[in-house]
Design an enzyme around this catalytic site. Structure first.
Site, PDB file in Angstrom:
ATOM      1  N   ARG A  62     -14.034  80.268 111.529  1.00  0.00           N
ATOM      2  CA  ARG A  62     -13.156  81.335 111.050  1.00  0.00           C
ATOM      3  C   ARG A  62     -13.076  82.427 112.101  1.00  0.00           C
ATOM      4  O   ARG A  62     -13.794  82.394 113.089  1.00  0.00           O
ATOM      5  CB  ARG A  62     -13.653  81.854 109.688  1.00  0.00           C
ATOM      6  CG  ARG A  62     -15.165  82.007 109.666  1.00  0.00           C
ATOM      7  CD  ARG A  62     -15.712  83.263 109.148  1.00  0.00           C
ATOM      8  NE  ARG A  62     -15.072  84.449 109.564  1.00  0.00           N
ATOM      9  CZ  ARG A  62     -15.390  85.134 110.666  1.00  0.00           C
ATOM     10  NH1 ARG A  62     -16.338  84.716 111.505  1.00  0.00           N
ATOM     11  NH2 ARG A  62     -14.778  86.251 110.964  1.00  0.00           N
ATOM     12  N   GLY A  63     -12.213  83.427 111.823  1.00  0.00           N
ATOM     13  CA  GLY A  63     -11.932  84.443 112.833  1.00  0.00           C
ATOM     14  C   GLY A  63     -10.720  83.943 113.615  1.00  0.00           C
ATOM     15  O   GLY A  63     -10.683  82.765 114.033  1.00  0.00           O
ATOM     16  N   ALA A  64      -9.720  84.828 113.799  1.00  0.00           N
ATOM     17  CA  ALA A  64      -8.429  84.377 114.325  1.00  0.00           C
ATOM     18  C   ALA A  64      -8.541  83.584 115.642  1.00  0.00           C
ATOM     19  O   ALA A  64      -8.019  82.467 115.740  1.00  0.00           O
ATOM     20  CB  ALA A  64      -7.504  85.577 114.473  1.00  0.00           C
ATOM     21  N   ARG A 104      -4.355  77.426 107.392  1.00  0.00           N
ATOM     22  CA  ARG A 104      -4.394  78.828 106.935  1.00  0.00           C
ATOM     23  C   ARG A 104      -3.143  79.531 107.456  1.00  0.00           C
ATOM     24  O   ARG A 104      -2.721  79.264 108.592  1.00  0.00           O
ATOM     25  CB  ARG A 104      -5.658  79.551 107.461  1.00  0.00           C
ATOM     26  CG  ARG A 104      -6.943  79.059 106.815  1.00  0.00           C
ATOM     27  CD  ARG A 104      -8.136  79.922 107.208  1.00  0.00           C
ATOM     28  NE  ARG A 104      -8.181  81.155 106.456  1.00  0.00           N
ATOM     29  CZ  ARG A 104      -9.059  82.139 106.712  1.00  0.00           C
ATOM     30  NH1 ARG A 104      -9.937  82.022 107.704  1.00  0.00           N
ATOM     31  NH2 ARG A 104      -9.070  83.230 105.973  1.00  0.00           N
ATOM     32  N   ASP A 252      -5.774  89.700 112.599  1.00  0.00           N
ATOM     33  CA  ASP A 252      -5.320  88.308 112.463  1.00  0.00           C
ATOM     34  C   ASP A 252      -3.882  88.135 112.904  1.00  0.00           C
ATOM     35  O   ASP A 252      -3.478  87.037 113.305  1.00  0.00           O
ATOM     36  CB  ASP A 252      -5.492  87.830 111.021  1.00  0.00           C
ATOM     37  CG  ASP A 252      -6.948  87.531 110.764  1.00  0.00           C
ATOM     38  OD1 ASP A 252      -7.722  88.475 110.536  1.00  0.00           O
ATOM     39  OD2 ASP A 252      -7.326  86.349 110.852  1.00  0.00           O
TER      40      ASP A 252
HETATM   41  O1  MRU Z   1     -11.089  85.072 106.748  1.00  0.00           O
HETATM   42  P1  MRU Z   1     -11.698  85.258 108.113  1.00  0.00           P
HETATM   43  O2  MRU Z   1     -13.186  85.347 108.089  1.00  0.00           O
HETATM   44  O3  MRU Z   1     -11.184  84.238 109.096  1.00  0.00           O
HETATM   45  O4  MRU Z   1     -11.140  86.669 108.576  1.00  0.00           O
HETATM   46  C1  MRU Z   1     -11.471  87.140 109.860  1.00  0.00           C
HETATM   47  C2  MRU Z   1     -10.970  88.499 110.142  1.00  0.00           C
HETATM   48  O5  MRU Z   1     -10.322  89.121 109.343  1.00  0.00           O
HETATM   49  C3  MRU Z   1     -11.266  89.057 111.507  1.00  0.00           C
HETATM   50  O6  MRU Z   1     -11.337  90.457 111.459  1.00  0.00           O
HETATM   51  C4  MRU Z   1     -10.130  88.663 112.480  1.00  0.00           C
HETATM   52  O7  MRU Z   1      -9.848  87.308 112.403  1.00  0.00           O
HETATM   53  C5  MRU Z   1     -10.477  89.026 113.887  1.00  0.00           C
HETATM   54  S1  MRU Z   1     -11.770  88.014 114.558  1.00  0.00           S
HETATM   55  C6  MRU Z   1     -11.975  88.460 116.183  1.00  0.00           C
END
Ligand code: MRU
Length: 369
Positions: A62-64, A104, A252
């Protein structure tokens, strides 16, 4: 609590890698299952594109930026047992990219990485099949390596904005677990600490999936960085007591005018920060910008299963049948963002013109790199 500068004294600690390709072109993708952290470190070996899709959908990765990387490697996996002509391989790449893009909806890095893999496939349409597969894997490696460099540059730009002794509030997880490098918002903290600044981080637990409590707190403790965990509902009281020098979050998807989609709860923090006169920074690489969308109103917001709200970590603590709403992200309007920190520089004020100007500039080379 350990001294924030301790990180610089721990050369044995390397940023955790949430995903890594193992082997050559017929290799596989190894993913750290983030749903099991912090209690267990479990690695999943993905040999099939459907395993990558499931890992993205269920937030094992996870994380963009990390989602984009997983998808790029997922495309390579789709070719693993494929044979036949390059035209046939191109079709497989397109099908895999279509499929992975449904995992997603909000993080644009997913679509950005998949279109890059597709473009590369088109460029290689005349290459022999073995060259095609090898070059696509090299493209995924290049995306990974670029993300690592972008994180480092974001860290440098952002660290220069923090005072010597800074208290930072952050939300969700934006560290090494969320990217191919040291992270975005959290990468700024790591860079500041490595340059001997004393930083204390307040970590929002980040309901409902607790990325702050489970992942950010874990990363910061691993590095020996001074931190305090708070419930999301405590952020207002914390800011009211004037303890915070900056709020720093990731993103994101950022629309052309600067409106930013990030983890649910970010918008509330931005409103609080504005009310209390605290700078609100968004840290994100250029792969997180979606200039095809003028405003944040058009960013698709993922809605997840209500059970994540009713039963956090699988423990039911609401009536089993109470209706629950579970948007995974919210949109912070550009007007509430003090600056966006990307690898090419600091975008301030956050306007369409300034965003375009910074994104069109080359990434600067920092001395000592
Ligand atoms: O649902 P997630 O855990 O994928 O959400 C992640 C976030 O909202 C982060 O802040 C975003 O992706 C930036 S990660 C460098």
């Amino acid at each position: 609590m350990s001294d924030a500068a301790a990180t610089a004294k721990r050369p044995d600690i390397l940023p955790v890698e949430p995903l890594r390709w193992v082997g050559e072109v017929d290799g596989y993708l190894r993913i750290l299952d983030q749903t099991r952290l912090p209690s267990c470190e479990v690695w999943i070996d993905c040999v099939d594109v459907s395993v990558v899709w499931e890992a993205i959908r269920s937030l094992r990765v996870r994380g963009a930026p990390a989602i984009g990387l997983a998808a790029a490697y997922g495309v390579c996996l789709s070719l693993r047992s494929a044979c036949g002509s390059t035209a046939g391989l191109c079709q497989i790449v397109n099908r895999a990219a279509e499929y992975l893009s449904t995992a997603r909806p909000t993080a644009v890095n997913l679509f950005w990485a998949l279109s890059r893999m597709r473009r590369r496939a088109v460029q290689l349409a005349e290459a022999p099949p073995e060259v095609f597969r090898q070059k696509l894997l090299e493209e995924a490696f290049a995306i990974h390596q670029e993300d690592r460099r972008m994180c480092e540059a974001i860290g440098r730009w952002g660290a220069s904005l923090l005072p010597e002794h800074a208290c930072v509030l952050t939300h969700c997880n934006t560290g090494a677990l969320a990217t191919g490098g040291i992270g975005t918002a959290l990468g700024i903290v790591y860079t500041a600490v490595a340059s001997k600044k004393k930083i204390h981080v307040y970590v929002d637990e980040t309901r409902p999936l607790l990325q702050g409590a489970r992942l950010t707190a874990w990363e910061l403790m691993r590095w020996g960085i001074s931190c305090t965990l708070i419930c999301d509902s405590m952020a207002g009281a914390l800011l009211a007591r004037k303890k915070i020098d900056a709020v720093i979050v990731g993103a994101d998807r950022i629309a052309a005018r600067g409106d930013t989609a990030n983890k649910i709860g970010t918008y509330g923090l931005a409103v609080l920060a504005r009310h209390h006169g605290v700078p609100f920074y968004v840290a994100a690489p250029s792969s997180t910008f979606d200039l095809s969308l003028d405003s944040g109103q058009r960013i698709p917001i993922e809605e997840r299963h209500p059970d994540e709200v009713r039963s956090p970590q699988g423990v039911l603590f609401a009536p089993a049948d109470v209706p629950a709403w579970n948007p995974a992200f919210d949109v912070t309007p550009a007007e509430l963002i003090t600056a966006i920190i990307c690898e090419k520089g600091v975008i301030c004020p956050v306007t369409k013109e300034r965003i375009a100007e910074v994104l069109e500039s080359p990434m600067p080379q920092f001395a000592g790199k």
